[in-house]
Design a protein around this motif. Structure first.
Motif, mmCIF file in Angstrom:
data_model
loop_
_atom_site.group_PDB
_atom_site.id
_atom_site.type_symbol
_atom_site.label_atom_id
_atom_site.label_comp_id
_atom_site.label_asym_id
_atom_site.label_seq_id
_atom_site.Cartn_x
_atom_site.Cartn_y
_atom_site.Cartn_z
ATOM 1 N N MET A 169 0.818 -1.210 0.000
ATOM 2 C CA MET A 169 0.000 0.000 0.000
ATOM 3 C C MET A 169 0.857 1.268 0.000
ATOM 4 N N TRP A 170 0.339 2.310 -0.672
ATOM 5 C CA TRP A 170 0.990 3.622 -0.703
ATOM 6 C C TRP A 170 -0.086 4.689 -0.809
ATOM 7 N N ILE A 171 0.126 5.817 -0.133
ATOM 8 C CA ILE A 171 -0.837 6.921 -0.190
ATOM 9 C C ILE A 171 -0.114 8.199 -0.621
ATOM 10 N N MET A 172 -0.482 8.687 -1.784
ATOM 11 C CA MET A 172 0.049 9.956 -2.270
ATOM 12 C C MET A 172 -0.805 11.086 -1.712
ATOM 13 N N GLN A 173 -0.151 12.149 -1.276
ATOM 14 C CA GLN A 173 -0.875 13.338 -0.841
ATOM 15 C C GLN A 173 -1.186 14.223 -2.046
ATOM 16 N N HIS A 174 -0.144 14.541 -2.817
ATOM 17 C CA HIS A 174 -0.351 15.338 -4.025
ATOM 18 C C HIS A 174 0.840 15.180 -4.967
ATOM 19 N N MET A 175 0.630 15.635 -6.187
ATOM 20 C CA MET A 175 1.650 15.586 -7.235
ATOM 21 C C MET A 175 1.657 16.944 -7.937
ATOM 22 N N PHE A 216 -2.095 18.106 -8.640
ATOM 23 C CA PHE A 216 -3.077 17.033 -8.589
ATOM 24 C C PHE A 216 -3.125 16.529 -7.154
ATOM 25 N N ARG A 217 -4.255 16.771 -6.468
ATOM 26 C CA ARG A 217 -4.409 16.418 -5.055
ATOM 27 C C ARG A 217 -5.214 15.134 -4.884
ATOM 28 N N ASN A 218 -4.740 14.279 -4.023
ATOM 29 C CA ASN A 218 -5.480 13.083 -3.623
ATOM 30 C C ASN A 218 -6.336 13.510 -2.430
ATOM 31 N N THR A 219 -7.447 14.182 -2.712
ATOM 32 C CA THR A 219 -8.241 14.842 -1.678
ATOM 33 C C THR A 219 -8.807 13.875 -0.642
ATOM 34 N N LYS A 220 -9.083 12.650 -1.030
ATOM 35 C CA LYS A 220 -9.630 11.657 -0.090
ATOM 36 C C LYS A 220 -8.535 10.796 0.529
ATOM 37 N N LEU A 221 -7.269 11.060 0.160
ATOM 38 C CA LEU A 221 -6.127 10.257 0.595
ATOM 39 C C LEU A 221 -6.395 8.767 0.364
ATOM 40 N N THR A 222 -6.851 8.463 -0.839
ATOM 41 C CA THR A 222 -7.129 7.092 -1.244
ATOM 42 C C THR A 222 -5.828 6.323 -1.386
ATOM 43 N N ALA A 223 -5.761 5.142 -0.786
ATOM 44 C CA ALA A 223 -4.568 4.301 -0.855
ATOM 45 C C ALA A 223 -4.520 3.566 -2.186
ATOM 46 N N LEU A 224 -3.316 3.329 -2.667
ATOM 47 C CA LEU A 224 -3.081 2.612 -3.916
ATOM 48 C C LEU A 224 -2.431 1.271 -3.598
ATOM 49 N N SER A 225 -3.009 0.176 -4.102
ATOM 50 C CA SER A 225 -2.477 -1.165 -3.882
ATOM 51 C C SER A 225 -3.247 -2.143 -4.763
ATOM 52 N N THR A 226 -2.615 -3.237 -5.143
ATOM 53 C CA THR A 226 -3.355 -4.279 -5.857
ATOM 54 C C THR A 226 -4.150 -5.145 -4.879
ATOM 55 N N ASP A 227 -3.876 -5.028 -3.590
ATOM 56 C CA ASP A 227 -4.608 -5.752 -2.552
ATOM 57 C C ASP A 227 -5.883 -4.965 -2.251
ATOM 58 N N ARG A 228 -7.029 -5.503 -2.623
ATOM 59 C CA ARG A 228 -8.304 -4.787 -2.463
ATOM 60 C C ARG A 228 -8.626 -4.427 -1.019
ATOM 61 N N SER A 229 -8.059 -5.162 -0.075
ATOM 62 C CA SER A 229 -8.311 -4.841 1.332
ATOM 63 C C SER A 229 -7.534 -3.598 1.771
ATOM 64 N N GLU A 230 -6.559 -3.171 0.969
ATOM 65 C CA GLU A 230 -5.731 -2.011 1.317
ATOM 66 C C GLU A 230 -6.040 -0.752 0.521
ATOM 67 N N GLY A 231 -6.578 -0.898 -0.685
ATOM 68 C CA GLY A 231 -6.825 0.297 -1.491
ATOM 69 C C GLY A 231 -7.320 -0.050 -2.877
ATOM 70 N N VAL A 232 -7.146 0.875 -3.795
ATOM 71 C CA VAL A 232 -7.565 0.702 -5.184
ATOM 72 C C VAL A 232 -6.332 0.491 -6.052
ATOM 73 N N SER A 233 -6.495 -0.184 -7.173
ATOM 74 C CA SER A 233 -5.351 -0.427 -8.048
ATOM 75 C C SER A 233 -5.114 0.721 -9.025
ATOM 76 N N ARG A 234 -6.145 1.542 -9.248
ATOM 77 C CA ARG A 234 -6.022 2.707 -10.128
ATOM 78 C C ARG A 234 -6.658 3.910 -9.475
ATOM 79 N N LEU A 235 -6.017 5.045 -9.624
ATOM 80 C CA LEU A 235 -6.523 6.285 -9.058
ATOM 81 C C LEU A 235 -6.330 7.386 -10.089
ATOM 82 N N LYS A 236 -7.428 7.914 -10.585
ATOM 83 C CA LYS A 236 -7.384 8.988 -11.576
ATOM 84 C C LYS A 236 -7.670 10.307 -10.868
ATOM 85 N N ILE A 237 -6.783 11.265 -11.073
ATOM 86 C CA ILE A 237 -6.924 12.570 -10.436
ATOM 87 C C ILE A 237 -6.862 13.638 -11.518
ATOM 88 N N CYS A 238 -7.895 14.477 -11.548
ATOM 89 C CA CYS A 238 -7.934 15.567 -12.519
ATOM 90 C C CYS A 238 -7.665 16.877 -11.793
#
Length: 137
Positions: A86-92, A105-127
């Motif tokens: 798991m990894w959580i980006m704050q912003h880019m 590009f802000r990760n406003t919900k601080l959504t975690a990124l991971s291929t493990d569904r129990s930890e987060g999402v595998s894709r995160l699109k930020i506009c």
């Protein structure tokens, strides 16, 4: 012989990625890839990692330079996890060569990124103006 920049009309995307300060936000192996999405198309990077450096750690800001085809006016970025750490980006912040201003590009919900569904999402699109649009996969 022409350089890759000349051959593909590549531009530099200087990218500053800040990892969240939340507990367990850092990673040693999320297998991060970034897709830059613009008005003229999109292009995905290879795995984002600086060999020999402990990057993407909590509270740290890491710089990565990508020479990629020009995607036009940059609108969104899509982060993809290739591994289950798991990894959580704050912003880019992206400075695209030839653009007057950087884009945030802000990760406003601080959504975690991971291929493990129990930890987060595998894709995160930020506009740039729309916040994060997470997708489970």
């Amino acid at each position: 012989m022409r350089t890759i920049q000349q051959k593909f009309r590549a531009v530099r995307y200087r990218t500053y990625i800040t990892t969240s300060t939340q507990r367990y936000a850092g990673t040693d192996g999320v297998g991060l890839r970034i897709k830059f999405i613009g008005t003229g198309g999109s292009y995905r990077t290879g795995e984002v990692d600086k060999s020999g450096r402990d990057d993407l750690e909590p509270g740290a800001t890491d710089r990565f330079d990508f020479w990629l085809p020009d995607v036009g006016d940059l609108e969104c970025v899509e982060l993809t996890a290739g591994d289950d750490d798991m990894w959580i980006m704050q912003h880019m912040v992206v400075y695209k060569q030839g653009s007057a201003l950087p884009q945030l590009f802000r990760n406003t919900k601080l959504t975690a990124l991971s291929t493990d569904r129990s930890e987060g999402v595998s894709r995160l699109k930020i506009c740039e103006h729309g916040g994060d649009l997470s997708r489970r996969r």
